[in-house]
Design an enzyme around this catalytic site. Sequence first.
Site, PDB file in Angstrom:
ATOM      1  N   LYS A 144       0.871  -1.187   0.000  1.00 26.61           N
ATOM      2  CA  LYS A 144       0.000   0.000   0.000  1.00 26.61           C
ATOM      3  C   LYS A 144       0.907   1.236   0.000  1.00 26.61           C
ATOM      4  O   LYS A 144       1.975   1.239   0.613  1.00 26.61           O
ATOM      5  CB  LYS A 144      -0.880  -0.010   1.265  1.00 26.61           C
ATOM      6  CG  LYS A 144      -1.704   1.259   1.487  1.00 26.61           C
ATOM      7  CD  LYS A 144      -2.803   1.442   0.464  1.00 26.61           C
ATOM      8  CE  LYS A 144      -3.549   2.780   0.645  1.00 26.61           C
ATOM      9  NZ  LYS A 144      -4.444   3.071  -0.488  1.00 26.61           N
ATOM     10  N   CYS A 192      -2.591   9.987  -6.209  1.00 23.83           N
ATOM     11  CA  CYS A 192      -3.697   9.658  -5.290  1.00 23.83           C
ATOM     12  C   CYS A 192      -4.789  10.720  -5.419  1.00 23.83           C
ATOM     13  O   CYS A 192      -4.523  11.901  -5.207  1.00 23.83           O
ATOM     14  CB  CYS A 192      -3.234   9.590  -3.848  1.00 23.83           C
ATOM     15  SG  CYS A 192      -4.660   9.349  -2.750  1.00 23.83           S
TER      16      CYS A 192
HETATM   17  O1  RRO Z   1      -5.839   5.447  -0.639  1.00 24.85           O
HETATM   18  C1  RRO Z   1      -6.504   5.899  -1.595  1.00 24.85           C
HETATM   19  O2  RRO Z   1      -7.567   6.543  -1.438  1.00 24.85           O
HETATM   20  C2  RRO Z   1      -6.073   5.725  -2.994  1.00 24.85           C
HETATM   21  C3  RRO Z   1      -4.786   5.943  -3.431  1.00 24.85           C
HETATM   22 BR1  RRO Z   1      -3.384   6.355  -2.271  1.00 24.85          BR
HETATM   23  C4  RRO Z   1      -4.495   5.869  -4.809  1.00 24.85           C
HETATM   24  O3  RRO Z   1      -3.365   6.084  -5.280  1.00 24.85           O
HETATM   25  N1  RRO Z   1      -5.506   5.565  -5.646  1.00 24.85           N
HETATM   26  C5  RRO Z   1      -6.758   5.319  -5.226  1.00 24.85           C
HETATM   27  O4  RRO Z   1      -7.659   5.037  -6.044  1.00 24.85           O
HETATM   28  N2  RRO Z   1      -7.035   5.395  -3.876  1.00 24.85           N
END
Ligand code: RRO
Length: 304
Positions: A42, A125
């Site tokens: 993650k 993100c």
């Molecule tokens: O954690 C998120 O809300 C998230 C991330 Br970091 C990302 O790069 N892409 C996404 O769809 N959700």
Amino acid sequence: MQTTIASVTFEHPIFNAAGPLCVTTEELNAIGNSSSSAIVTKSCTRTSRDGNPEPRYRGVPLGSINSMGLPNRGYKAYINDTRVLKEHKKPIILSVSGLSLEDNCTIITAANASDADLLELNLSCPNVPGKPQVGYDFEQTDTVLAAVMKIAKKPLGVKLPPYFDFVHFEQVAKILNKHNVAFVTCINSIGNALYIDPVLEEPVIKPKGGFGGLGGQYIKPTALANVRKFSELLDCPVIGVGGIEKGVDVFEFILAGAHAVQLGTVFMEEGVGCFERIRKEFEDYCAKKGYTSVEDFRGKLKTL
Ligand code: RRO
């Protein structure tokens, strides 16, 4: 069906995307024990985060919408995990998503001394309130890359948001080539989509009034377009992600120019079994076509 990215060899081209089911040590070990050819963490920040309020992920008929808000255990926990995950004897990719340039530099400096094989800097993100996607600000992308490439001692690639304009592809590619990024992963979810439940007259996720990143089948043609364009424009390998559900989808991404692919929504919905199923489907499809290695067809999309 081996593939190589920045001198790191993958037994086959199919592994997990940063995001789903890769937050805890148990989840990362489950990926290690599966047929995924690598382990991607993650995206991590400097300190741990709970993320956005729930419900923040919803599987929908043609994909998913999420606004997780970067829930993660902080970079030190993932760097510690790399020491244990090494036992799975497959490449480890640390996804980095610091909330500032300073944080990214701190994380990457620490990652230099980790057992990660590759670093994937997330410039895309869409879900942290008040933090626009770096990948849509080309000047900032240039500045960030200039700083982090000086620090990184491991091969560093970037995870990009989807682009929709030929001029943007060219502008971004020029910056990425200038900084010699080791690889590019595209695409992240299509940001700030809205999925509505007409019966309840509500969005399906809570954060940001229901706006969130769209994944799954909805985004596959956009992902293929980004892989195709970037594989033509970049000096480095491209990893494709977006809407892969079957072996033939993997074939299409490689035909478009991808060196490898990542699974997001399908992994979230199906669990670790998706890696073995899709790998087998992909290999059966290649065998039917008479292809014995990915080089036989990578990037060889025909024209009409
Ligand atoms: O954690 C998120 O809300 C998230 C991330 Br970091 C990302 O790069 N892409 C996404 O769809 N959700």
